[in-house]
Design an enzyme around this catalytic site. Structure first.
Site, PDB file in Angstrom:
ATOM      1  N   THR A 125      17.582 -31.234 -14.312  1.00 44.64           N
ATOM      2  CA  THR A 125      17.533 -32.453 -15.123  1.00 44.64           C
ATOM      3  C   THR A 125      18.687 -32.485 -16.124  1.00 44.64           C
ATOM      4  O   THR A 125      19.190 -31.439 -16.533  1.00 44.64           O
ATOM      5  CB  THR A 125      16.194 -32.504 -15.899  1.00 44.64           C
ATOM      6  OG1 THR A 125      16.258 -33.507 -16.904  1.00 44.64           O
ATOM      7  CG2 THR A 125      15.879 -31.190 -16.590  1.00 44.64           C
ATOM      8  N   ASP A 126      19.056 -33.698 -16.528  1.00 40.28           N
ATOM      9  CA  ASP A 126      20.110 -33.819 -17.552  1.00 40.28           C
ATOM     10  C   ASP A 126      19.653 -33.267 -18.904  1.00 40.28           C
ATOM     11  O   ASP A 126      20.466 -33.002 -19.788  1.00 40.28           O
ATOM     12  CB  ASP A 126      20.576 -35.279 -17.698  1.00 40.28           C
ATOM     13  CG  ASP A 126      19.475 -36.258 -18.081  1.00 40.28           C
ATOM     14  OD1 ASP A 126      18.305 -35.840 -18.226  1.00 40.28           O
ATOM     15  OD2 ASP A 126      19.781 -37.461 -18.227  1.00 40.28           O
ATOM     16  N   LYS A 157      13.436 -25.655 -17.909  1.00 40.74           N
ATOM     17  CA  LYS A 157      14.286 -26.109 -16.791  1.00 40.74           C
ATOM     18  C   LYS A 157      15.661 -25.422 -16.856  1.00 40.74           C
ATOM     19  O   LYS A 157      16.225 -25.041 -15.830  1.00 40.74           O
ATOM     20  CB  LYS A 157      14.457 -27.633 -16.816  1.00 40.74           C
ATOM     21  CG  LYS A 157      13.203 -28.429 -16.500  1.00 40.74           C
ATOM     22  CD  LYS A 157      12.684 -28.260 -15.092  1.00 40.74           C
ATOM     23  CE  LYS A 157      13.553 -28.901 -14.035  1.00 40.74           C
ATOM     24  NZ  LYS A 157      12.949 -28.816 -12.688  1.00 40.74           N
TER      25      LYS A 157
END
Ligand code: NAD
Ligand code: DAU
Length: 339
Positions: A125-126, A157
């Site tokens: 994810t960003d 993450k």
């Protein structure tokens, strides 16, 4: 090929299952999912009728279950979507995020070491890049932006990404990582901004906007995320990270107003509530690498995608009514009751 999609009963994983069944009809798609609150077999109803699809209930952090998965299904490719994905839940209770998102990733990687794999793909994810200031529209996340996380979710993450890169270097596992911006579209779980606002507006309930609603997210239609991952699997280079995003930045308040307008509901439904702790200000992806190296372009403009999404929620009331009538109600009361 045997392609295992972990977390395939969730929002993006399920959209990816349908995308792959269509795009790669010769391949077998095996969904491995624990069916947490976010996993939903109703989402996979149509896939279950396909000969090339198989569902296995299992936990990515359970070594025995993952070992059996590898022995029985002999995967050529693993695409790991399985995760605890909601930032607000991670702020309330981080531990499960560490177990699934970090330990679960390492268990999958250990199985790849033991049995071999053509490609392990990590859906990241960003949010691993932290956030950007609101007054610097010239700044974007590139693949070399340092990891700098804000929430227990994004920290978990980022930890998983580091493990994936460590296994690539140490054990020579052919890995790729993609870091995408916010997705929206069919099967999006009602706890997330866009479906929550659509469903509340349909019930003439207050729309809880955190703080002033000035935080910016970079929205991508979920099918465009799926096409990007498939391209990374086919053309992407092992060891590489690819950012995915379509330059579609919007302030939360503006997204909420678009939804209200589309549904013919008044802006008086908007209620500004206590802000999220540590709330990331702005996400914005620079997708130059995936565009130049792999030729990826998003197809759906936000103006069209949001209308299609609202229409989908109008046509699939059974799907979300089933969710919001259950345990979700307790979550909603706990999360928004005292805000
Ligand atoms: P989701 O919460 O809708 O779905 C997660 C799925 O994973 C569910 O089906 C759940 O049952 C399953 N799962 C959870 N724990 C598991 C475990 N231990 N073992 C097996 N299955 C388990 O999530 P989503 O929004 O579809 O996100 C999917 C992935 O994409 C996540 O890794 C997330 O970090 C990433 N991502 C999401 C977005 C977004 O906007 N939603 C953007 C970029 C990246
Ligand atoms: O950027 C990718 C990430 O996008 C993914 O990695 C996450 O899994 C996914 O959940 C999403 O995270 P966000 O925190 O950006 O999404 P969420 O839908 O929870 O919130 C979007 C924005 O809307 C955020 O600024 C917080 C705000 N918000 C959210 C909710 C649920 C509100 O104002 N009110 C709300 O009730």
């Amino acid at each position: 090929m045997n392609i295992v999609v972990t977390g395939g009963a969730g929002f993006i994983g399920a959209n990816f299952v349908y995308y792959m069944l269509k795009q790669r009809p010769a391949d077998k798609i095996i969904c491995f999912d624990k069916l947490t609150y976010a996993g939903n077999m109703a989402t996979l109803d149509k896939a279950m009728t396909k000969e090339k699809f198989k569902f296995i209930r299992g936990d990515i952090a359970d070594r025995r279950a993952v070992d059996k998965l590898f022995r029985d299904e002999k995967p050529d490719i693993i695409v790991n979507f399985a995760a605890e994905s909601h930032v607000d839940r991670s702020i309330e209770d981080p531990e499960l995020f560490l177990r699934t998102n970090i330990l679960g990733t390492s268990v999958l990687l250990d199985a790849c070491r033991k049995y071999g794999i053509d490609r392990y793909h990590q859906v990241s994810t960003d949010e691993v890049y932290g956030d950007l200031p609101l007054d610097r529209p010239d700044l974007f996340f590139t693949e070399t932006t340092p990891l700098h996380t804000s929430s227990p979710y994004s920290a978990s993450k980022a930890s998983a990404d580091l493990l994936v890169q460590a296994y690539s270097r140490t054990y020579k596992i052919p890995v790729t990582i993609s870091r995408c911006s916010n997705n929206y579209g069919p099967f999006h779980f009602p706890e997330k901004l866009i479906p929550l606002m659509i469903i509340n507006a349909l019930h003439d309930k207050k729309l809880p906007v955190y703080g002033k609603g000035e935080n910016v997210r970079d929205w991508l239609y979920v099918k465009d995320h799926c096409s990007a991952i498939n391209l990374v699997l086919t053309k992407g280079k092992a060891g590489e990270v690819y950012n995915i995003g379509g330059h579609n930045e919007r302030r939360n308040i503006d997204v909420v107003k678009i939804i209200l307008k589309e549904l013919g509901k008044p802006e008086s439904l908007i209620e500004h509530v206590e802000d999220r702790k540590g709330h990331d200000r702005r996400y914005a992806i620079d997708p130059t690498k995936i565009r130049n190296d792999l030729g990826w372009e998003p197809e759906t403009k936000f103006e069209d995608g949001i209308k299609q999404t609202i229409q989908w929620y109008l046509e699939h009331k059974d799907w979300w009514e089933n969710i919001i009538s259950g345990e979700y109600q307790n979550y909603y009361d706990k999360m928004y009751g005292n805000r």
